[in-house]
Write a protein that holds these residues in place. Structure first.
Motif, PDB file in Angstrom:
ATOM      1  N   GLY A 353      39.232 -17.216  45.204  1.00 23.14           N
ATOM      2  CA  GLY A 353      38.479 -16.667  44.081  1.00 23.14           C
ATOM      3  C   GLY A 353      38.797 -15.194  43.876  1.00 23.14           C
ATOM      4  N   LEU A 354      38.869 -14.435  44.977  1.00 19.72           N
ATOM      5  CA  LEU A 354      39.189 -13.006  44.898  1.00 19.72           C
ATOM      6  C   LEU A 354      40.663 -12.775  44.594  1.00 19.72           C
ATOM      7  CD1 LEU A 354      37.143 -11.722  47.986  1.00 19.72           C
ATOM      8  CD2 LEU A 354      36.625 -11.260  45.584  1.00 19.72           C
ATOM      9  N   LEU A 355      41.534 -13.478  45.311  1.00 22.62           N
ATOM     10  CA  LEU A 355      42.971 -13.232  45.226  1.00 22.62           C
ATOM     11  C   LEU A 355      43.588 -13.737  43.925  1.00 22.62           C
ATOM     12  CD1 LEU A 355      45.419 -12.123  46.783  1.00 22.62           C
ATOM     13  CD2 LEU A 355      45.687 -14.374  47.814  1.00 22.62           C
ATOM     14  N   ILE A 356      43.120 -14.891  43.428  1.00 27.42           N
ATOM     15  CA  ILE A 356      43.707 -15.502  42.226  1.00 27.42           C
ATOM     16  C   ILE A 356      42.738 -15.443  41.042  1.00 27.42           C
ATOM     17  CG2 ILE A 356      44.582 -17.653  41.231  1.00 27.42           C
ATOM     18  CD1 ILE A 356      45.610 -18.377  44.022  1.00 27.42           C
ATOM     19  N   GLY A 357      41.470 -15.784  41.290  1.00 25.53           N
ATOM     20  CA  GLY A 357      40.511 -15.846  40.192  1.00 25.53           C
ATOM     21  C   GLY A 357      40.299 -14.511  39.508  1.00 25.53           C
ATOM     22  N   LYS A 358      40.204 -13.428  40.282  1.00 20.27           N
ATOM     23  CA  LYS A 358      39.958 -12.104  39.705  1.00 20.27           C
ATOM     24  C   LYS A 358      41.079 -11.673  38.752  1.00 20.27           C
ATOM     25  CE  LYS A 358      36.131  -9.862  40.659  1.00 20.27           C
ATOM     26  NZ  LYS A 358      35.339  -9.171  39.623  1.00 20.27           N
ATOM     27  N   PRO A 359      42.333 -11.564  39.239  1.00 18.29           N
ATOM     28  CA  PRO A 359      43.398 -11.116  38.323  1.00 18.29           C
ATOM     29  C   PRO A 359      43.615 -12.079  37.167  1.00 18.29           C
ATOM     30  CG  PRO A 359      44.315 -11.822  40.438  1.00 18.29           C
ATOM     31  CD  PRO A 359      42.842 -11.759  40.611  1.00 18.29           C
ATOM     32  N   LEU A 360      43.476 -13.399  37.433  1.00 15.33           N
ATOM     33  CA  LEU A 360      43.676 -14.387  36.375  1.00 15.33           C
ATOM     34  C   LEU A 360      42.619 -14.230  35.282  1.00 15.33           C
ATOM     35  CD1 LEU A 360      45.576 -16.792  35.789  1.00 15.33           C
ATOM     36  CD2 LEU A 360      43.832 -18.288  36.789  1.00 15.33           C
ATOM     37  N   GLY A 361      41.353 -14.093  35.692  1.00 18.04           N
ATOM     38  CA  GLY A 361      40.282 -13.938  34.713  1.00 18.04           C
ATOM     39  C   GLY A 361      40.423 -12.662  33.911  1.00 18.04           C
ATOM     40  N   ILE A 362      40.714 -11.552  34.591  1.00 15.34           N
ATOM     41  CA  ILE A 362      40.874 -10.268  33.906  1.00 15.34           C
ATOM     42  C   ILE A 362      42.036 -10.312  32.928  1.00 15.34           C
ATOM     43  CG2 ILE A 362      41.545  -7.849  34.276  1.00 15.34           C
ATOM     44  CD1 ILE A 362      39.925  -8.000  36.918  1.00 15.34           C
ATOM     45  N   PHE A 363      43.171 -10.881  33.372  1.00 15.26           N
ATOM     46  CA  PHE A 363      44.370 -10.899  32.539  1.00 15.26           C
ATOM     47  C   PHE A 363      44.193 -11.828  31.333  1.00 15.26           C
ATOM     48  CE2 PHE A 363      48.548 -12.338  31.232  1.00 15.26           C
ATOM     49  CZ  PHE A 363      49.284 -11.164  31.223  1.00 15.26           C
ATOM     50  N   LEU A 364      43.715 -13.052  31.559  1.00 16.38           N
ATOM     51  CA  LEU A 364      43.622 -14.026  30.467  1.00 16.38           C
ATOM     52  C   LEU A 364      42.592 -13.626  29.415  1.00 16.38           C
ATOM     53  CD1 LEU A 364      43.938 -17.457  32.346  1.00 16.38           C
ATOM     54  CD2 LEU A 364      45.672 -16.224  31.016  1.00 16.38           C
ATOM     55  N   VAL A 365      41.428 -13.145  29.856  1.00 11.12           N
ATOM     56  CA  VAL A 365      40.409 -12.723  28.886  1.00 11.12           C
ATOM     57  C   VAL A 365      40.886 -11.498  28.114  1.00 11.12           C
ATOM     58  CG1 VAL A 365      38.068 -11.820  28.648  1.00 11.12           C
ATOM     59  CG2 VAL A 365      38.490 -13.752  30.156  1.00 11.12           C
ATOM     60  N   SER A 366      41.545 -10.552  28.779  1.00 12.63           N
ATOM     61  CA  SER A 366      42.098  -9.381  28.095  1.00 12.63           C
ATOM     62  C   SER A 366      43.165  -9.809  27.089  1.00 12.63           C
ATOM     63  CB  SER A 366      42.709  -8.400  29.105  1.00 12.63           C
ATOM     64  OG  SER A 366      41.744  -7.933  30.004  1.00 12.63           O
ATOM     65  N   PHE A 367      44.025 -10.735  27.504  1.00  8.40           N
ATOM     66  CA  PHE A 367      45.086 -11.235  26.624  1.00  8.40           C
ATOM     67  C   PHE A 367      44.492 -11.883  25.374  1.00  8.40           C
ATOM     68  CE2 PHE A 367      48.140 -14.445  25.209  1.00  8.40           C
ATOM     69  CZ  PHE A 367      49.317 -13.702  25.150  1.00  8.40           C
ATOM     70  N   ALA A 368      43.465 -12.712  25.574  1.00 10.55           N
ATOM     71  CA  ALA A 368      42.821 -13.396  24.450  1.00 10.55           C
ATOM     72  C   ALA A 368      42.150 -12.391  23.510  1.00 10.55           C
ATOM     73  CB  ALA A 368      41.796 -14.397  24.966  1.00 10.55           C
ATOM     74  N   ALA A 369      41.473 -11.383  24.086  1.00 13.60           N
ATOM     75  CA  ALA A 369      40.771 -10.386  23.263  1.00 13.60           C
ATOM     76  C   ALA A 369      41.749  -9.556  22.446  1.00 13.60           C
ATOM     77  CB  ALA A 369      39.924  -9.482  24.153  1.00 13.60           C
ATOM     78  N   ILE A 370      42.892  -9.227  23.041  1.00 12.87           N
ATOM     79  CA  ILE A 370      43.885  -8.409  22.337  1.00 12.87           C
ATOM     80  C   ILE A 370      44.607  -9.236  21.276  1.00 12.87           C
ATOM     81  CG2 ILE A 370      46.074  -7.178  22.644  1.00 12.87           C
ATOM     82  CD1 ILE A 370      44.863  -6.257  25.387  1.00 12.87           C
ATOM     83  N   LYS A 371      44.914 -10.484  21.587  1.00 17.76           N
ATOM     84  CA  LYS A 371      45.543 -11.364  20.600  1.00 17.76           C
ATOM     85  C   LYS A 371      44.614 -11.611  19.415  1.00 17.76           C
ATOM     86  CE  LYS A 371      49.616 -12.287  22.269  1.00 17.76           C
ATOM     87  NZ  LYS A 371      50.843 -11.927  21.503  1.00 17.76           N
ATOM     88  N   ALA A 372      43.307 -11.643  19.693  1.00 17.30           N
ATOM     89  CA  ALA A 372      42.323 -11.846  18.623  1.00 17.30           C
ATOM     90  C   ALA A 372      42.030 -10.545  17.873  1.00 17.30           C
ATOM     91  CB  ALA A 372      41.029 -12.412  19.204  1.00 17.30           C
ATOM     92  N   LYS A 373      42.706  -9.464  18.245  1.00 10.81           N
ATOM     93  CA  LYS A 373      42.570  -8.144  17.620  1.00 10.81           C
ATOM     94  C   LYS A 373      41.155  -7.576  17.747  1.00 10.81           C
ATOM     95  CE  LYS A 373      46.298  -8.958  14.314  1.00 10.81           C
ATOM     96  NZ  LYS A 373      46.709  -8.959  12.889  1.00 10.81           N
ATOM     97  N   ILE A 374      40.464  -7.993  18.824  1.00 10.93           N
ATOM     98  CA  ILE A 374      39.132  -7.436  19.081  1.00 10.93           C
ATOM     99  C   ILE A 374      39.252  -6.046  19.701  1.00 10.93           C
ATOM    100  CG2 ILE A 374      37.002  -7.761  20.412  1.00 10.93           C
ATOM    101  CD1 ILE A 374      37.490 -10.765  20.285  1.00 10.93           C
ATOM    102  N   CYS A 375      40.286  -5.854  20.519  1.00  9.95           N
ATOM    103  CA  CYS A 375      40.517  -4.560  21.171  1.00  9.95           C
ATOM    104  C   CYS A 375      41.999  -4.423  21.474  1.00  9.95           C
ATOM    105  CB  CYS A 375      39.674  -4.430  22.444  1.00  9.95           C
ATOM    106  SG  CYS A 375      39.589  -5.924  23.434  1.00  9.95           S
ATOM    107  N   ARG A 376      42.368  -3.311  22.082  1.00 10.00           N
ATOM    108  CA  ARG A 376      43.775  -3.063  22.387  1.00 10.00           C
ATOM    109  C   ARG A 376      43.921  -2.540  23.809  1.00 10.00           C
ATOM    110  NH1 ARG A 376      45.547   2.106  21.990  1.00 10.00           N
ATOM    111  NH2 ARG A 376      47.590   1.431  21.264  1.00 10.00           N
TER     112      ARG A 376
END
Length: 457
Positions: A353-376
């Motif tokens: 959860g710490l080793l994989i879940g943390k970076p995966l969650g941060i990266f994927l949600v950030s990627f989705a938010a930026i692709k949706a033009k919510i933030c940069r």
């Protein structure tokens, strides 16, 4: 030269300052708190593995406090106090109070003040909490499912220490984002503790606590400066939280959030005072010793109250939190016997959860938010660097150990707690080591500040 004498820059220094100054400089280095926690963690592991009986016996030693016929132990009833209780329920309330102060400062004046700037770290923090919890529940759905909150946290001290070790390889934009993310993560962890790990709530005790918290807010509002008054109100509210079944550390967070950020002394008054004193010095008016003392006392009081109570308390508490409370907590909770039976599905669920879940969650949600033009993405940060920041955020440690102690506080679940501790330690240290190595490989010191930002759409 005369100006220097007036300003007091050439004041003589005590001989002990030669020894104290280097220590003070060392304590201000960002990585120092993290290094201290690592040392204490290894001491706890060494103690537990050499003599687990004495380790457990020490932290279960009874602790009591008497005023006349009144006894803390009798007042707490079922919550019989011990040395471990003193650390986990009393001292950690001060830690959470400092967290509340930090969050209040960020909300009013810091990175969380501007919602547009804070949106990406907040969304990333949410992703960095949901994914580890999902990984835990998928891998550990049985009796130990109550530990879902353990891999959700980020340890600010360790993460800041790792970023300090990396130096200019960490772009300023990533540093700000990870710190903001960690603060948002703390808020999420507090909610998890309050909602997920509080049971058997005594509403009458909670109502009394709410009254004293209101009185605390009111005392701040009317401008009461006496910290003794605030301290008494806080202790009574904390005691009511202990009786209520809601973990008392939540009381510390609430009081931290109530602490005012606005200075007690208005800027116009300070400006007038500075001009008045400055004119008196320039004109070299004769003053008696009592008059000089009165002016200096006024300057000292004005200087103290020109800053906010929140900032002043936070500054004074940080050394105690970083170098006393957190190391004591690590010493009391990181000790676990490393043996095959201490490794189970809980261990792997927490570590992954710490080793994989943390970076995966941060990266994927950030990627989705930026692709949706919510933030940069922040300046100087691209996708590869963001992934490295997510890896460093996988250092759970302090908050994860704290949640584990709540999730598996039943003696019947002692084996789950031991397994969770092994998972926290292995997952956190693996995240730190791999995160530092990864950032050293993909980011050059001289070019860290000029890394082109990732795509914003």
């Amino acid at each position: 030269m005369a100006e220097k004498e007036v300003l007091g820059t050439d004041m003589p220094r005590a001989a002990i300052d030669k020894f104290v100054a280097p220590v003070q400089r060392f304590l201000k280095v960002e990585s120092t708190a993290g290094i201290g926690l690592i040392v204490v963690t290894f001491l706890a592991l060494l103690w537990a593995n050499l003599s687990n009986e004495t380790y457990n016996a020490f932290w279960h030693l009874p602790f009591d406090f008497h005023i006349g016929s009144w006894s803390l132990g009798k007042a707490l009833g079922d919550h019989a106090p011990s040395i471990g209780w003193l650390v986990n329920d009393a001292l950690m309330t001060i830690f959470f109070f400092s967290v509340g102060l930090e969050v209040k400062g960020e909300i009013v004046q810091g990175e969380l003040h501007d919602v547009r700037k804070a949106l990406l770290p907040i969304l990333a923090a949410i992703g960095g909490m949901i994914f580890p919890a999902l990984i835990y529940l998928i891998l550990c759905p049985g009796e130990a499912h109550h530990g879902w909150g353990i891999p959700m946290a980020t340890d600010i001290a360790f993460t800041v220490g790792c970023m300090a070790l990396l130096g200019s390889r960490i772009p300023h934009g990533l540093r700000v984002m990870i710190l903001t993310l960690a603060i948002a993560d703390d808020i999420g962890s507090i909610i998890v503790v309050a909602v997920g790990y509080s049971s058997g709530v005594q509403w009458s005790a909670l109502a009394i606590a709410a009254i004293f918290l209101f009185l605390t807010w009111l005392s701040f509002k009317v401008g009461i400066r006496n910290l003794f008054v605030h301290g008494v109100l806080a202790i009574v509210a904390w005691f009511c939280f202990v009786q209520s079944g809601v973990h008392p550390t939540i009381c510390g967070v609430i009081i931290g959030l109530l602490t005012p950020v606005t200075p007690m002394v208005a800027k116009t008054y300070m400006d007038r005072l500075i001009v008045t004193v400055g004119d008196a010095v320039k004109e070299n008016r004769p003053m008696t010793n009592d008059q000089r003392k009165e002016v200096l006392d006024m300057l000292e009081r004005t200087s103290r109250e020109s800053g906010s109570l929140q900032g002043r308390l936070n500054t004074h508490l940080q050394p105690w939190v970083n170098f006393v409370i957190m190391p004591l907590f690590a010493l009391a909770n990181a000790g676990v016997v490393i043996e095959p039976k201490a490794i189970s599905a809980v261990t792997f669920s927490v570590a992954l959860g710490l080793l994989i879940g943390k970076p995966l969650g941060i990266f994927l949600v950030s990627f989705a938010a930026i692709k949706a033009k919510i933030c940069r993405l922040p300046n100087g940060v691209n996708w590869r660097i963001l992934l490295g920041g997510g890896m460093l955020a996988g250092i759970g440690f302090t908050m994860s150990l704290f949640v584990a102690s709540l999730a598996f506080d039943d003696p019947a679940h002692a084996h789950f707690l031991a397994a969770a501790k092994v998972g926290i330690l292995s997952g956190s240290f693996a995240s730190a080591i791999l995160g530092v190595i990864y950032m050293k490989l993909i980011s050059k010191p001289s070019a860290a500040a000029e890394v082109p930002a990732g795509p914003t759409e």
